[in-house]
Design an enzyme around this catalytic site. Structure first.
Site, PDB file in Angstrom:
ATOM      1  N   LYS A   1       0.838  -1.199   0.000  1.00 21.25           N
ATOM      2  CA  LYS A   1       0.000   0.000   0.000  1.00 21.25           C
ATOM      3  C   LYS A   1       0.877   1.254   0.000  1.00 21.25           C
ATOM      4  O   LYS A   1       2.015   1.199   0.473  1.00 21.25           O
ATOM      5  CB  LYS A   1      -0.855   0.028   1.277  1.00 21.25           C
TER       6      LYS A   1
ATOM      7  N   ARG B   1     -10.364 -11.613   1.977  1.00 24.25           N
ATOM      8  CA  ARG B   1     -11.198 -12.694   1.453  1.00 24.25           C
ATOM      9  C   ARG B   1     -10.460 -14.026   1.500  1.00 24.25           C
ATOM     10  O   ARG B   1     -11.083 -15.080   1.570  1.00 24.25           O
ATOM     11  CB  ARG B   1     -11.678 -12.331   0.038  1.00 24.25           C
TER      12      ARG B   1
HETATM   13  N1  BES Z   1      -8.285  -3.787   4.455  1.00 22.72           N
HETATM   14  C1  BES Z   1      -8.446  -3.403   3.109  1.00 22.72           C
HETATM   15  C2  BES Z   1      -9.766  -2.693   2.865  1.00 22.72           C
HETATM   16  C3  BES Z   1      -9.849  -1.292   3.374  1.00 22.72           C
HETATM   17  C4  BES Z   1      -9.264  -0.256   2.680  1.00 22.72           C
HETATM   18  C5  BES Z   1     -10.600  -1.007   4.482  1.00 22.72           C
HETATM   19  C6  BES Z   1      -9.402   1.031   3.129  1.00 22.72           C
HETATM   20  C7  BES Z   1     -10.725   0.278   4.931  1.00 22.72           C
HETATM   21  C8  BES Z   1     -10.141   1.301   4.239  1.00 22.72           C
HETATM   22  C9  BES Z   1      -8.403  -4.624   2.208  1.00 22.72           C
HETATM   23  O1  BES Z   1      -7.578  -5.651   2.610  1.00 22.72           O
HETATM   24  C10 BES Z   1      -7.896  -4.145   0.900  1.00 22.72           C
HETATM   25  O2  BES Z   1      -6.770  -3.735   0.830  1.00 22.72           O
HETATM   26  N2  BES Z   1      -8.745  -4.197  -0.120  1.00 22.72           N
HETATM   27  C11 BES Z   1      -8.400  -3.725  -1.397  1.00 22.72           C
HETATM   28  C12 BES Z   1      -8.892  -4.745  -2.389  1.00 22.72           C
HETATM   29  C13 BES Z   1      -8.352  -4.541  -3.768  1.00 22.72           C
HETATM   30  C14 BES Z   1      -6.869  -4.836  -3.820  1.00 22.72           C
HETATM   31  C15 BES Z   1      -9.102  -5.483  -4.692  1.00 22.72           C
HETATM   32  C16 BES Z   1      -9.086  -2.371  -1.610  1.00 22.72           C
HETATM   33  O3  BES Z   1     -10.210  -2.197  -1.151  1.00 22.72           O
HETATM   34  O4  BES Z   1      -8.470  -1.515  -2.216  1.00 22.72           O
HETATM   35 MN    MN Z   2      -5.583  -5.392   1.990  1.00 21.58          MN
END
Ligand code: BES
Ligand code: MN
Ligand code: ZN
Length: 491
Positions: free
Chosen positions: A275, A349
């Protein structure tokens, strides 16, 4: 906080602070009227002169009102009578709680629950007031030195009601405990709150109640169960993953349990699909789903609800490392289905699919997972609602209703089969991302493949469980929605 009931007339009560509510263009109700009479009309006089304000969310603190035994009176402005509904009531109680927290009152007598609201009874008004005030008096102190300007929060509140409403306080104590556990877990830094810490918290809860047991699975045992998707996510971290299973028995052993499953990523760096750095520290809240199912579990045990309940938490840390899983990997989940990893940041997931497969051994009446699964859920619903996805209309209705009752609301997103094609993979049975369009829904579709034949719902709490920005911190949500759902199942 300690909750008690006291139905004696408010003007005579010796308390650090009396808390009353007043509406615009409306007569004084209950204790407010008694206080006005005891003070020879001083309260109405102050309202008339504009020194006490009845407009929405406007607090006024009065000191030494003649004829009233209390040291102070906190008068909460509740706004226009016709706009005053359950949601406003809930906000007003929390804001009264914040005011008390900041004004060095260690105890208070609260009369807010006397205010009438359409479709809400005295039981509900009392419970919501107690929980709201308790939540507002939460302060994170675990890793801070006490500051001298931090006065102590409220420690005891009595409420204007008779003993016939004790049951409302039982619920309030359960909810308050659940919210507290969830908030504290969510706020705890990731170097402390790692998978082993979550397991220890579960052990602590199990030790507190006779009818609660706990089982913790570590890497070896999960490997035996072939939980390769969950293990892949945890592999890059020095803090090994845990599968935490809490069981509560409030009914005969053969009665089918509700099963709650929580995403417990104690820190989400994104892994190899790293990230960006800005705000990454907030990714400690990626165990908000786990925190809320553990909180709701504790609330259930505290209230000793007449249900059976199992709570399964998939706890892991998502880190980049020489040993980490990578984009391109194909994982074989516990179910036997294979998954092509497109992005290691779609890790939630992956831990949940194995936890959901595992959970089916409990033969649940309802299988509900709770997860901070997608940023797309925040885009879709903001911070006010959790996203609820299920093919079972009746289960969705039950969850939405529970959220409305608890003022911890959820809103439905569809998971029609039309979206399933977005997670088709060339190299595996499915891939772990479905692209930009409908990101929360395709994540739900992914999970649906591991819950065939189950009465299953998915709750994405990415927006509701955490407040961003300068006021950042855990809300504890959706403990309220989940706990209310469990209360309704028991009733
Ligand atoms: N934990 C995150 C989701 C999240 C992001 C929650 C921002 C709260 C605030 C999750 O693991 C994630 O990174 N999801 C990605 C999925 C994508 C790579 C398909 C997302 O939502 O960007
Ligand atoms: Mn994530
Ligand atoms: Zn995540």
């Amino acid at each position: 906080m300690e909750f008690t009931l006291d139905a004696s007339p408010a003007p005579g009560l010796e308390t650090a602070c009396l808390v009353i509510g007043i509406l615009e263009d409306s007569n004084l109700q209950g204790s407010a009227e008694l206080i006005d009479q005891a003070s020879n009309g001083a309260l109405l006089q102050l309202i008339k002169s504009g020194d006490v304000d009845a407009t929405w969310k406007h607090p006024t603190m009065l000191y030494g009102l003649e004829g009233v035994a209390a040291k102070r009176i906190l008068v909460m402005g509740c706004g226009e009578a016709e706009k005053f509904d359950a949601v406003r009531y809930d906000i007003m109680c929390k804001s009264a709680g914040e005011f008390l927290r900041d004004h060095a009152t260690l105890s208070a007598h609260v009369c807010l629950n006397e205010l009438k609201i359409d479709n809400r009874d005295g039981h509900w008004r009392l419970r919501q007031a107690a929980v709201g005030i308790d939540r507002a008096n939460y302060r994170y102190t675990a890793t801070k030195a006490p500051k001298d300007y931090d006065n102590d929060p409220l420690v005891a509140a009595s409420f204007s009601a008779g003993d016939e409403l004790q049951a409302a306080l039982v619920e309030a104590r359960g909810l308050a405990k659940g919210y507290l556990r969830s908030k504290e877990l969510g706020n705890m830094p990731p170097n402390i709150c790692n998978p082993a810490y979550i397991a220890d918290q579960a052990r602590e809860i199990a030790d507190s109640y006779e009818n609660v047991s706990v089982e913790i699975l570590e890497t070896d045992e999960m490997a035996k169960l072939k939980m390769s998707a969950l293990l892949a996510v945890g592999r890059g971290s020095a803090n090994g993953p845990r599968l935490v299973i809490l069981k509560y028995q409030g009914k005969d052993a053969d009665s089918q349990p509700v099963v709650l499953v929580g995403k417990g990523i104690t820190f989400d760096t994104g892994g190899i699909s790293l990230k960006p750095g800005a705000n990454m520290e907030q990714m400690k809240f990626d165990m908000g789903g786990a925190a809320s199912v553990i909180g709701a579990f504790e609330a259930c045990a505290e209230m000793q609800l007449a249900i059976n309940l199992v709570c399964v938490v998939a706890a892991a840390e998502n880190m980049p490392d020489g040993n980490a899983y990578r984009p391109g990997d194909v994982l074989t989940s516990m179910s036997g289905k294979t998954i092509e990893v497109i992005n290691t940041d779609a890790e939630g997931r992956l831990v949940l699919c194995d936890a959901l497969t595992y959970s089916q051994r409990f033969n649940p009446v309802a299988l509900i997972d709770v997860a901070t699964l997608t940023g797309a859920a925040v885009v879709a619903l903001g911070h006010h609602a959790s996203a609820i996805m299920s093919k079972h209309d009746d289960l969705v209705d039950e969850l939405i209703e529970a959220g409305q009752t608890a003022v911890d609301r959820g809103w439905r997103l569809p998971i029609w089969d039309d979206y399933q094609s977005q997670i088709k993979s060339t190299f595996a049975d499915m891939k772990n991302v479905g692209g930009m369009a409908g990101g929360s829904i395709t994540a739900g579709c992914f999970l649906s493949r591991f819950t065939k034949g189950q009465r299953w719902a998915h709750i994405d709490c990415a927006g509701s469980t955490w407040i961003w920005g300068s006021d950042k911190g855990s809300t504890g949500r959706p403990v309220g929605l989940l706990t209310q759902y469990l209360i309704n199942q028991a009733g």
